[in-house]
Write a protein that holds these residues in place. Structure first.
Motif, PDB file in Angstrom:
ATOM      1  N   ASN A  69     -36.035  18.112  32.481  1.00  0.00           N
ATOM      2  CA  ASN A  69     -35.738  18.844  31.253  1.00  0.00           C
ATOM      3  C   ASN A  69     -34.536  18.244  30.520  1.00  0.00           C
ATOM      4  O   ASN A  69     -33.672  18.947  29.984  1.00  0.00           O
ATOM      5  CB  ASN A  69     -35.474  20.322  31.565  1.00  0.00           C
ATOM      6  CG  ASN A  69     -35.740  21.208  30.351  1.00  0.00           C
ATOM      7  OD1 ASN A  69     -36.336  20.773  29.360  1.00  0.00           O
ATOM      8  ND2 ASN A  69     -35.300  22.458  30.420  1.00  0.00           N
ATOM      9  N   SER A 104     -41.179  19.374  29.233  1.00  0.00           N
ATOM     10  CA  SER A 104     -40.443  20.363  30.023  1.00  0.00           C
ATOM     11  C   SER A 104     -41.051  20.403  31.419  1.00  0.00           C
ATOM     12  O   SER A 104     -42.206  20.008  31.624  1.00  0.00           O
ATOM     13  CB  SER A 104     -40.533  21.756  29.373  1.00  0.00           C
ATOM     14  OG  SER A 104     -41.868  22.224  29.377  1.00  0.00           O
ATOM     15  N   ASP A 130     -42.177  22.910  33.092  1.00  0.00           N
ATOM     16  CA  ASP A 130     -43.257  23.880  33.218  1.00  0.00           C
ATOM     17  C   ASP A 130     -44.540  23.455  32.521  1.00  0.00           C
ATOM     18  O   ASP A 130     -45.566  24.131  32.667  1.00  0.00           O
ATOM     19  CB  ASP A 130     -42.807  25.230  32.652  1.00  0.00           C
ATOM     20  CG  ASP A 130     -41.575  25.757  33.363  1.00  0.00           C
ATOM     21  OD1 ASP A 130     -41.434  25.464  34.578  1.00  0.00           O
ATOM     22  OD2 ASP A 130     -40.756  26.424  32.710  1.00  0.00           O
ATOM     23  N   ARG A 131     -44.504  22.378  31.778  1.00  0.00           N
ATOM     24  CA  ARG A 131     -45.685  21.958  31.018  1.00  0.00           C
ATOM     25  C   ARG A 131     -46.457  20.904  31.804  1.00  0.00           C
ATOM     26  O   ARG A 131     -45.891  19.901  32.235  1.00  0.00           O
ATOM     27  CB  ARG A 131     -45.256  21.389  29.673  1.00  0.00           C
ATOM     28  CG  ARG A 131     -46.428  21.062  28.760  1.00  0.00           C
ATOM     29  CD  ARG A 131     -45.936  20.710  27.384  1.00  0.00           C
ATOM     30  NE  ARG A 131     -47.020  20.369  26.489  1.00  0.00           N
ATOM     31  CZ  ARG A 131     -46.866  20.054  25.206  1.00  0.00           C
ATOM     32  NH1 ARG A 131     -45.633  20.050  24.687  1.00  0.00           N
ATOM     33  NH2 ARG A 131     -47.886  19.742  24.450  1.00  0.00           N
TER      34      ARG A 131
END
Length: 215
Positions: free
Chosen positions: A31, A48, A50-51
């Motif tokens: 990140n 990111s 989480d992607r």
């Protein structure tokens, strides 16, 4: 171009590509874009932690197509076969790294000369003729004796017969005597450059006169 040079170029290109992709993946996983306040590329998926790399729509887009899995399997098979062929080509070396030199009268002394040093001496001995523009000689393996492979480029009007006589009586004979070999087969490829047309030479001369070089 020698195989070692090709290998360095290919490995360098692959290394730079993998390093760049790895750096972008690492930046998204840590990140770093948000921490550093950097705007990532518009279409870059890893922005990111989480992607995912591929969205669900992208993953399922071509699954229903009949050609999808054969194309994927075929592409991966070609990639694996190509990498295996490259690996086998590296393991199968045709060149010699060194060769033994006889030492008469010195019992127990074992002397070896590197193939690169011998090749350099042969190339310099071949290139002493003024009509030789470029000379390359390589020492390769053979069933009984080492073998020479040479490629020589002559200037326009060069004499291939004279070059062969010089190579036989000079560099090749010296190498055979130095290595103590009864035979040293050689394959010599000669290319004679063509002279530029007279009109082209005049045009180039006029161009040089029109645009003088300032030092």
């Amino acid at each position: 171009m020698r195989r070692a040079v090709v290998n360095r170029v290919l490995l360098g290109a692959v290394g730079v590509l993998l390093l760049g992709v790895g750096a972008l993946v690492l930046a998204g996983g840590l990140n770093l874009y948000r921490h550093l306040g950097v705007q990532p590329p518009s279409r870059w998926p890893l922005v990111s932690p989480d992607r995912p790399l591929l969205s669900e729509r992208s993953r399922m887009r071509w699954v229903a197509r009949d050609w999808w899995w054969p194309a994927v399997i075929g592409g991966l098979s070609v990639l694996v076969v190509g990498m295996a062929w490259w690996l086998v080509a590296q393991l199968r070396r045709t060149g010699l790294s060194s060769i033994a030199v006889p030492t008469p009268g010195a019992g127990g002394l074992r002397l070896r000369v590197t193939a690169r040093a011998l090749e350099d001496a042969l190339e310099r001995g071949t290139a002493v003729l003024p009509e030789v523009e470029r000379a390359g000689v390589r020492l390769v393996r053979a069933p009984r004796h080492p073998r020479l492979r040479g490629a020589v480029r002559l200037t326009p009007g060069g004499d291939p017969v004279g070059l062969v006589e010089h190579f036989e009586d000079g560099p090749r004979a010296d190498a055979r005597a130095s290595l103590g070999l009864a035979e040293l087969p050689a394959e010599l490829r000669i290319r004679v450059l063509q002279a530029a047309p007279v009109e082209h030479r005049h045009r180039r001369h006029r161009r040089r006169r029109r645009h003088p070089r300032v030092i």
